[in-house]
Write a protein that holds these residues in place. Structure first.
Motif, mmCIF file in Angstrom:
data_model
loop_
_atom_site.group_PDB
_atom_site.id
_atom_site.type_symbol
_atom_site.label_atom_id
_atom_site.label_comp_id
_atom_site.label_asym_id
_atom_site.label_seq_id
_atom_site.Cartn_x
_atom_site.Cartn_y
_atom_site.Cartn_z
ATOM 1 N N TRP A 184 -3.612 -7.081 -4.180
ATOM 2 C CA TRP A 184 -2.862 -5.822 -4.080
ATOM 3 C C TRP A 184 -3.738 -4.602 -4.394
ATOM 4 O O TRP A 184 -3.296 -3.470 -4.220
ATOM 5 C CB TRP A 184 -1.701 -5.815 -5.074
ATOM 6 N N ASN B 173 0.823 -1.215 0.000
ATOM 7 C CA ASN B 173 0.000 0.000 0.000
ATOM 8 C C ASN B 173 0.854 1.259 0.000
ATOM 9 O O ASN B 173 0.491 2.273 -0.617
ATOM 10 C CB ASN B 173 -0.942 -0.009 1.203
ATOM 11 N N SER C 43 -2.464 0.429 -11.510
ATOM 12 C CA SER C 43 -3.266 0.939 -10.416
ATOM 13 C C SER C 43 -4.732 1.005 -10.828
ATOM 14 O O SER C 43 -5.056 1.351 -11.970
ATOM 15 C CB SER C 43 -2.772 2.339 -10.037
ATOM 16 N N LEU D 168 7.119 -4.414 -4.119
ATOM 17 C CA LEU D 168 6.027 -4.541 -5.078
ATOM 18 C C LEU D 168 6.548 -4.962 -6.447
ATOM 19 O O LEU D 168 5.964 -5.834 -7.105
ATOM 20 C CB LEU D 168 5.252 -3.219 -5.197
ATOM 21 N N MET E 124 -4.854 -4.093 -7.564
ATOM 22 C CA MET E 124 -4.331 -3.695 -8.863
ATOM 23 C C MET E 124 -4.923 -4.560 -9.971
ATOM 24 O O MET E 124 -5.547 -5.586 -9.721
ATOM 25 C CB MET E 124 -2.802 -3.792 -8.872
ATOM 26 N N LYS F 110 2.028 1.733 -3.550
ATOM 27 C CA LYS F 110 0.914 2.234 -4.366
ATOM 28 C C LYS F 110 0.669 3.711 -4.100
ATOM 29 O O LYS F 110 0.436 4.499 -5.024
ATOM 30 C CB LYS F 110 -0.346 1.433 -4.073
ATOM 31 N N SER G 255 2.887 5.711 -5.980
ATOM 32 C CA SER G 255 2.863 5.376 -7.413
ATOM 33 C C SER G 255 4.103 4.586 -7.816
ATOM 34 O O SER G 255 4.529 4.624 -8.971
ATOM 35 C CB SER G 255 2.731 6.636 -8.279
ATOM 36 N N CYS G 256 4.700 3.910 -6.846
ATOM 37 C CA CYS G 256 5.918 3.109 -7.060
ATOM 38 C C CYS G 256 7.012 3.947 -7.726
ATOM 39 O O CYS G 256 7.781 3.444 -8.555
ATOM 40 C CB CYS G 256 5.606 1.860 -7.891
#
Length: 292
Positions: free
Chosen positions: A139, A65, A170, A88, A141, A68, A71-72
């Protein structure tokens, strides 16, 4: 219609379009149909199965989380490693190995035989990655295959070798990002053609890229994997990947942050892919609504 509903509706059409493009690519080659012999016990590669990956995911949802929420995005050059992003990305690489090759072959057969809306082919195509989608759902996603990669062995023969590229994206249109993941090393019993991939590993002589990758000198096997073609297929894997990323990014109202990941040989593919994205960026040709 609110933003979330509009995004879901748009993504259904995006997934269909990308799936058709991928099936069209695969229809241009003869897929191996027999599994390779098992490797000697001491050479077997142990990789987590779906149950393991689900447990790892649930045990580490805080890290997922956090990635995410970010936004990685790893930050500007010189930034410290963000281990949430690393985790991730690692999970995306692992998940890519869960594709059911035997079902994918049936999907391609159905695509060749079908007409009109390709309903049966698309159902089988979706089924081939059901385990990956189940993991991505944990996840929060989505998942979509983008393209399979090409191999040119040292003998100069182009053939299918198993690795493929896919996207984890996402589901929050206000916080969009796309993980471009490369699956590479074939495991015993999971895909035919493992020997062909070994040829990619050993096809390491340098060639100069032509019109891509800043014209750098790169490994021939990996270079051909991304920029070669299947027989009469009109587009290279890199073109299909770029088009797929653009379609997924377009579904969100904000720019999608792109990250690239891959395990083993997939790490080589991901390095060249990200380099090409950088080249697009320097030329102002990165797909609309995308940022690195």
């Amino acid at each position: 219609m609110d933003d979330d509903t509009a995004f879901e509706s748009t993504m259904e059409e995006v997934q269909r379009n990308i799936s058709i493009s991928h099936l069209e690519q695969l229809s241009h080659l003869e897929l191996p149909r027999e599994a390779p012999p098992q490797l000697p016990e001491e050479e077997e590669i142990i990789l987590a199965n779906l149950d393991d990956l689900k447990k790892w995911s649930r045990d580490n949802m805080k890290a997922i989380n956090a990635a995410k929420a970010n936004s990685c995005y790893g930050g500007k050059n010189g930034s410290r490693i963000n281990w949430n992003n690393v985790f991730l990305s690692f999970m995306e690489s692992c998940a890519s190995y869960l594709r059911d090759y035997s079902v994918l072959v049936k999907a391609v057969d159905a695509y060749r035989e079908g007409e009109g809306d390709h309903k049966t082919a698309l159902e089988l195509y979706a089924k081939s990655t059901a385990d990956i989608k189940a993991l991505a759902k944990i996840w929060g996603m989505g998942f979509q295959m983008f393209a399979d990669l090409v191999d040119e062995s040292p003998g100069g023969r182009s053939l299918w070798n198993g690795p493929f590229c896919a996207g984890f994206y996402s589901l929050d249109p206000k916080k969009p990002f796309i993980g471009v993941a490369f699956k590479a090393r074939l495991l015993p019993g999971t895909n035919p053609g493992r020997s062909a991939e070994i040829l990619v590993d050993y096809n390491f002589q340098f060639v100069q890229a032509q019109g891509v990758l800043f014209n750098a000198h790169v490994s021939q096997g990996v270079y051909t994997g991304l920029f070669g073609k299947f027989k009469s297929a009109p587009k290279t894997p890199m073109v299909l990947i770029t088009e797929a990323v653009a379609k997924v990014a377009k579904a969100s109202s904000k720019a999608s942050v792109i990250h690239v990941t891959g395990h083993s040989l997939g790490g080589s593919y991901s390095t060249l892919c990200f380099t090409e994205f950088l080249r697009y960026s320097t030329l102002g040709q990165l797909p609309a609504k995308c940022t690195l």
